[in-house]
Design a protein around this motif. Sequence first.
Motif, mmCIF file in Angstrom:
data_model
loop_
_atom_site.group_PDB
_atom_site.id
_atom_site.type_symbol
_atom_site.label_atom_id
_atom_site.label_comp_id
_atom_site.label_asym_id
_atom_site.label_seq_id
_atom_site.Cartn_x
_atom_site.Cartn_y
_atom_site.Cartn_z
ATOM 1 N N MET B 1 0.829 -1.203 0.000
ATOM 2 C CA MET B 1 0.000 0.000 0.000
ATOM 3 C C MET B 1 0.867 1.258 0.000
ATOM 4 O O MET B 1 2.044 1.197 0.347
ATOM 5 C CB MET B 1 -0.959 0.011 1.180
ATOM 6 N N ALA B 2 0.259 2.368 -0.422
ATOM 7 C CA ALA B 2 1.042 3.603 -0.525
ATOM 8 C C ALA B 2 0.115 4.812 -0.542
ATOM 9 O O ALA B 2 -1.018 4.729 -1.028
ATOM 10 C CB ALA B 2 1.881 3.581 -1.787
ATOM 11 N N ILE B 23 -3.799 10.457 -2.365
ATOM 12 C CA ILE B 23 -4.588 9.250 -2.600
ATOM 13 C C ILE B 23 -3.900 8.073 -1.924
ATOM 14 O O ILE B 23 -2.690 7.888 -2.074
ATOM 15 C CB ILE B 23 -4.720 8.950 -4.113
ATOM 16 N N HIS B 24 -4.687 7.272 -1.215
ATOM 17 C CA HIS B 24 -4.142 6.083 -0.576
ATOM 18 C C HIS B 24 -4.576 4.869 -1.385
ATOM 19 O O HIS B 24 -5.751 4.702 -1.673
ATOM 20 C CB HIS B 24 -4.656 5.965 0.867
ATOM 21 N N PRO B 29 -0.028 -1.286 -5.272
ATOM 22 C CA PRO B 29 0.009 0.104 -5.746
ATOM 23 C C PRO B 29 0.779 0.264 -7.056
ATOM 24 O O PRO B 29 1.952 0.612 -7.058
ATOM 25 C CB PRO B 29 0.712 0.839 -4.599
ATOM 26 N N THR B 30 0.095 0.012 -8.176
ATOM 27 C CA THR B 30 0.708 0.274 -9.479
ATOM 28 C C THR B 30 0.043 1.506 -10.089
ATOM 29 O O THR B 30 -1.026 1.933 -9.637
ATOM 30 C CB THR B 30 0.501 -0.906 -10.439
ATOM 31 N N LYS B 68 5.396 4.051 -4.592
ATOM 32 C CA LYS B 68 5.725 3.945 -3.188
ATOM 33 C C LYS B 68 5.205 5.162 -2.448
ATOM 34 O O LYS B 68 4.878 6.186 -3.044
ATOM 35 C CB LYS B 68 7.238 3.794 -2.934
ATOM 36 N N ASP B 69 5.165 5.033 -1.141
ATOM 37 C CA ASP B 69 4.725 6.090 -0.264
ATOM 38 C C ASP B 69 5.451 7.391 -0.575
ATOM 39 O O ASP B 69 6.679 7.385 -0.689
ATOM 40 C CB ASP B 69 5.053 5.673 1.185
ATOM 41 N N GLY B 70 4.696 8.481 -0.709
ATOM 42 C CA GLY B 70 5.349 9.771 -0.919
ATOM 43 C C GLY B 70 5.633 10.113 -2.365
ATOM 44 O O GLY B 70 6.108 11.213 -2.656
ATOM 45 N N ASP B 71 5.357 9.198 -3.297
ATOM 46 C CA ASP B 71 5.597 9.486 -4.719
ATOM 47 C C ASP B 71 4.704 10.637 -5.170
ATOM 48 O O ASP B 71 3.570 10.786 -4.718
ATOM 49 C CB ASP B 71 5.289 8.260 -5.583
ATOM 50 N N GLU B 72 5.230 11.447 -6.095
ATOM 51 C CA GLU B 72 4.437 12.482 -6.740
ATOM 52 C C GLU B 72 4.033 11.938 -8.098
ATOM 53 O O GLU B 72 4.891 11.680 -8.949
ATOM 54 C CB GLU B 72 5.252 13.772 -6.906
#
Lengths: 146, 82
Positions: B1-2, B23-24, B29-30, B68-72
Amino acid sequence: MAKTGKRISSKPIVLEDLLKQVREDSAGGTVVFIGTIRNRDQGKSVTALDYQVYEEMAEKRMRLIEAELLRKWPVKKVAIVHREGKLKVGEISVVVAVSAEHRAEAFEACRFAIDRIKSTLPIWKKESFGRTAKWVRGRPIAQASG
Amino acid sequence: MATVKVLYFAQAREAAGKAQEAIHIGREPTARVLLDTLVAIHPDLGPFQASVRVAVNHEVVTLTAKLKDGDEVAVLPPIAGG
């Protein structure tokens, strides 16, 4: 002055600033491409254009285009600026300036740069025709300059 | 998850009704799953799904790209600069 970095500008582009940036004693020729807002598109009268830019990604890709020019041609200096925000007919939307020892490489590199700008920069424009406005149909963003 | 930051541009921004949002994604998470999620939240994005490209941290990716978490993540309609 640009809003972020030096390559995306929310204020009118000053050509003299770009000429200063590429001035170089060993350059014998400077080619400048100036893109301006046309008054007609698809048979209709254009009244304004509104540019939207993904600034950080556009800045990165503009730096890559400049590096690619310096790598592929024996040019001296390159300067690229693109506008964002609302522009009127006749206003300058983009400028590419290239200085080189000789004119051949300056022309080639400048042409290449504007083509790259149009195919790789995350920029969109909404055309106004009086009271209606429509996003210009674009092309899928291509891979960045290598 | 991300949890990722999503940026919308041009027609996609108008369709989503906003310039950006967090967005979570709970399951795998692709980029593809993210796009499906965005269209589910903002149905007006539907007509644009096939023609947008996705950039993650300023790099264009394919839809199989893992987030991944924090991606823009940016949703990019066909471009028209210059």
